[in-house]
Design an enzyme around this catalytic site. Structure first.
Site, mmCIF file in Angstrom:
data_model
loop_
_atom_site.group_PDB
_atom_site.id
_atom_site.type_symbol
_atom_site.label_atom_id
_atom_site.label_comp_id
_atom_site.label_asym_id
_atom_site.label_seq_id
_atom_site.Cartn_x
_atom_site.Cartn_y
_atom_site.Cartn_z
ATOM 1 C CG ASP A 29 -1.769 1.198 1.364
ATOM 2 O OD1 ASP A 29 -2.658 1.369 0.523
ATOM 3 O OD2 ASP A 29 -1.564 1.985 2.321
ATOM 4 C CD GLU B 171 -2.214 2.246 -3.423
ATOM 5 O OE1 GLU B 171 -3.385 2.557 -3.717
ATOM 6 O OE2 GLU B 171 -1.799 2.191 -2.249
#
Length: 727
Positions: free
Chosen positions: A367, A403
């Protein structure tokens, strides 16, 4: 002699249970049971004293025993308790200066969770005592000091027994080019499934149950990517509004699996998670977990003191260099971990290796991964984290997905990660959404994206599978909502619809939200099929959002992070239309897997006069190759590409991989388009006698599914189809 002296010194406070504390060792961090006792080790460079607290049960309001850790080796405080066993609940008190202006927030009145806790033995219960400052002091705020003991409310770690019978468990080790990812949530996929036994719904073992595994296998995916499973914090402000943190991007412990998904109390979460992984591996499915090493649940300076903040705030977090009372926030959550510190970096690496070695996961999706590359302000892809991952004998062998952005300046780094990494390709998502929404002038952009985004990855020696292609993900509209809503509808989140993205690149086919109008429904179904077909016929790694295959709607909520309810739980009660779409997705994944033309290891070649015909040719509906003028024609709404399959690729042994030749046609417009088909394929066997529409896509064309070479085919509006050359 040193060990004897230390043991004698502590024996004066030995417990009635026969516990004795020895110096122990500084490694491994956390708690480690060796069959005789437990070693404890905690990093705190600026602490003055560390106490280990033992709690007899989860309802205890105070510790039963307190031991001062007797040794400090460098910045590591450690001790070994003889006769202690797995299941023991524990926490720490850490003594040091409370000086927020200089980055120190030590407060020994707060019981702290071990950053290396492998199990959460007692979950947090919200109380004002969990804050390091006096919440009633409106003037001093976080500069004040709380003297209230948090022991009755703080989360506690548990010592674990790590032995587990893995049997012959092995990773399926799916090659990148054959990977099809399915992003899902442990609870979301299982909670409403009628065939999952009720006690298993919402749990790791529910995900490992036969009905769920059957669905995943029938769907044709290869890799299950789980939303965060690290133990998380339930936000206080959400609970007050009757909401819960569902997604889990609020990590409290980097080694402990989320206890909410266990079947028999928090300590069984470790065993249950391992059983889930073993079952998925037995079914030939990989397991990737979404990890959040960019921030923690403690938030900004007004957040609670639960773990790292009270252990050594100045070491673990990036602080504002001009005023260390405040945090650098590149994550939108209030704080950012500092992987530039060697001990923070070690925490991250130890956690990653633990999940591979002990929990047997096959990879990670990071993330806001750009935050891991920040050196105070700037992003550096040669930062220590990436260098260490590259040379690590364990982590360099698993799947790593970034990401590739954060919320700080210059944080959008799509295409910029090191060569071992795959990336969520946000440019693919946006291009495909815009194209099927009907935006014009996208021929060049869409051609680049469906070809594997060579402009982003080829120059650094990466392959098409560096691009993780997706149209929908947990964050944003579901597929059903992408074709049903032009505006977000997040009122249920309690933020007056201010949260979530405003620019969704979506369409509603003329009606906002649910509709029974046959024309609207047909329009939406065609767009859904076209979006999924584009995804599965593109070079790169496709990622499906779990629930999309079921036509699941979130009611237009594009930020359902706090909706732990029917908004996010998959609805398995399918009507005929939804069953039909599920079958469509199943058949299309099978088609992709059967044809290497659509998942090549190398980028497509265009060909030239010297090399001859390349791998691909871009086709105009008039029956000719696209010209420069065509690429710049803002009114062109239909075009396609021909994939020559005589030698589709080479495998890892250098052997040719053969396939059929395919023609993929896309009509993004609102009207039918008649396309003149090629009469030859320009392969070694160039003569094409006829083209046959791929069975999975026959509904996207009119009248006929077999056409003579050089003949015509009419495409429905908003449709994509593929044809196979007959020789």
């Amino acid at each position: 002699m040193e060990e004897f002296v230390a043991e004698q010194r502590v024996d004066t406070v030995s417990s009635p249970r026969g516990l004795r504390i020895r110096p122990g060792k500084p490694y491994p961090r956390g708690s480690m049971w060796d069959g005789i006792g437990v070693n404890f080790a905690l990093h705190s460079a600026h602490a003055e004293k560390v106490e280990l607290l033992l709690f007899d049960h989860k309802d205890a309001t105070e510790p039963s025993f307190v031991f001062e850790l007797p040794e400090r080796t460098g910045p590591i405080w450690h001790g070994y308790l003889v006769n202690l066993r797995p299941g023991q609940l524990y926490g720490y008190r850490v003594y040091g200066p409370y000086d927020p202006a200089h980055g120190h927030r030590f407060n020994p009145n707060k019981v702290l969770l071990d950053p290396y806790a492998k199990a959460i033995g007692r979950p947090l219960r919200w109380d004002d005592s969990l804050f390091g400052y006096d919440v009633s002091d409106e003037e001093q705020k976080d500069l004040s000091f709380s003297t209230t003991d948090s022991a009755p409310y703080a989360p506690l770690a548990a010592v674990v027994e790590e032995t587990f019978s893995w049997g012959n468990d092995r990773s399926p080790a799916i090659p990148w080019e054959e990977t099809i990812i399915y992003e899902t949530h442990v609870k979301g996929i299982t909670q409403r499934h009628p065939e999952v036994p009720e006690p298993l719904r919402g749990t790791y073992l529910g995900l490992a149950s036969e009905p769920i595994i059957d669905h995943l296998q029938n769907l044709g995916i290869t890799t299950v990517q789980l939303l965060p499973v690290h133990a998380k914090l339930q936000d206080r402000h959400l609970l007050k509004k009757g909401l819960r943190n569902y997604w889990g991007y609020n990590t409290m412990a980097y080694f402990a699996p989320e206890p909410e998904y266990s079947t028999n109390g928090p300590i069984t979460a470790v065993r249950d998670f391992k059983m889930m992984v073993r079952a998925l591996h037995d079914a030939g499915l990989e397991v990737i977990i979404d990890v959040v090493y960019n921030h923690t649940c403690e938030g900004h300076q007004m957040g609670p003191t639960l773990s790292l903040r009270g252990i050594d705030n100045r070491t673990y977090y990036k602080l504002n260099p001009d005023d260390k009372r405040f945090y650098m926030d590149y994550t939108g959550t209030g704080n950012t971990l500092d992987p530039g510190d060697p001990y923070v970096l070690q925490l991250i690496m130890d956690s990653l290796r633990y999940w591979v070695n002990e929990m047997h996961v096959d990879g990670f999706r990071f993330d806001l991964a750009s935050a891991l590359a920040r050196e105070l302000y700037d992003i550096n892809m040669l930062a220590p984290f990436f260098k260490i991952v590259q040379q690590d004998p364990v982590l360099s062998q698993v799947k790593l997905i970034a990401e590739p952005w954060d919320v700080g300046p210059g944080g959008y780094q799509v295409g910029g990660f090191p060569w071992q990494w795959a990336e969520w390709n946000g440019r693919y998502r946006d291009a495909v959404r815009r194209f099927w929404r009907g935006d014009g002038g996208l021929q060049g952009e869409i051609a680049t994206r469906v070809s594997g985004s060579s402009d982003l990855y080829e120059r650094s020696g990466r392959r098409p599978f560096a691009s993780v292609n997706f149209i929908t993900a947990h964050d944003g509209f579901s597929l059903q909502d992408l074709v049903s809503y032009e505006r977000k509808h997040n009122e249920a989140n309690g933020e007056n619809n201010r949260d979530g993205h405003n620019d969704n690149l979506s369409t509603n086919c003329g009606v906002e939200g649910p509709s029974d109008d046959p024309d609207v429904v047909a329009c939406r179904e065609r767009r859904k099929r076209s979006l999924i077909a584009t995804l599965l016929l593109s070079q790169g790694v496709p990622m499906l959002l779990g629930g999309d295959e079921l036509s699941h709607t979130r009611g237009g909520n594009n930020n359902p992070y706090c909706q732990d309810n029917e908004v996010t739980w998959y609805d398995w009660d399918l009507d005929a239309r939804e069953e039909k779409f599920l079958t469509f997705v199943q058949r299309l994944t099978a088609f992709r897997k059967a044809h290497p033309s659509f998942h090549r290891r190398h980028f497509l070649t265009a060909g030239d006069e010297v090399e001859g015909p390349g791998d691909a040719l871009w086709w105009h509906p008039d029956g000719r190759e696209m010209s420069d003028a065509d690429w710049n024609d803002g009114g062109l709404r239909c075009f396609g590409f021909l994939l020559r399959g005589h030698i589709a690729d080479t495998n890892t042994r250098g052997e040719p991989v053969r396939d059929d030749t395919f023609l993929v046609l896309m009509n993004q417009g609102d009207a039918p388009v008649t396309v003149t088909l090629p009469s030859e394929t320009h392969d070694d066997d160039p003569v094409c006698e006829a083209w046959t529409v791929i069975d999975e896509l026959t509904e996207m064309v009119r009248n006929k599914t077999r056409c003579v070479a050089g003949g015509t085919l009419t495409l429905h509006p908003h449709s994509v189809t593929a044809l196979r050359a007959e020789r």
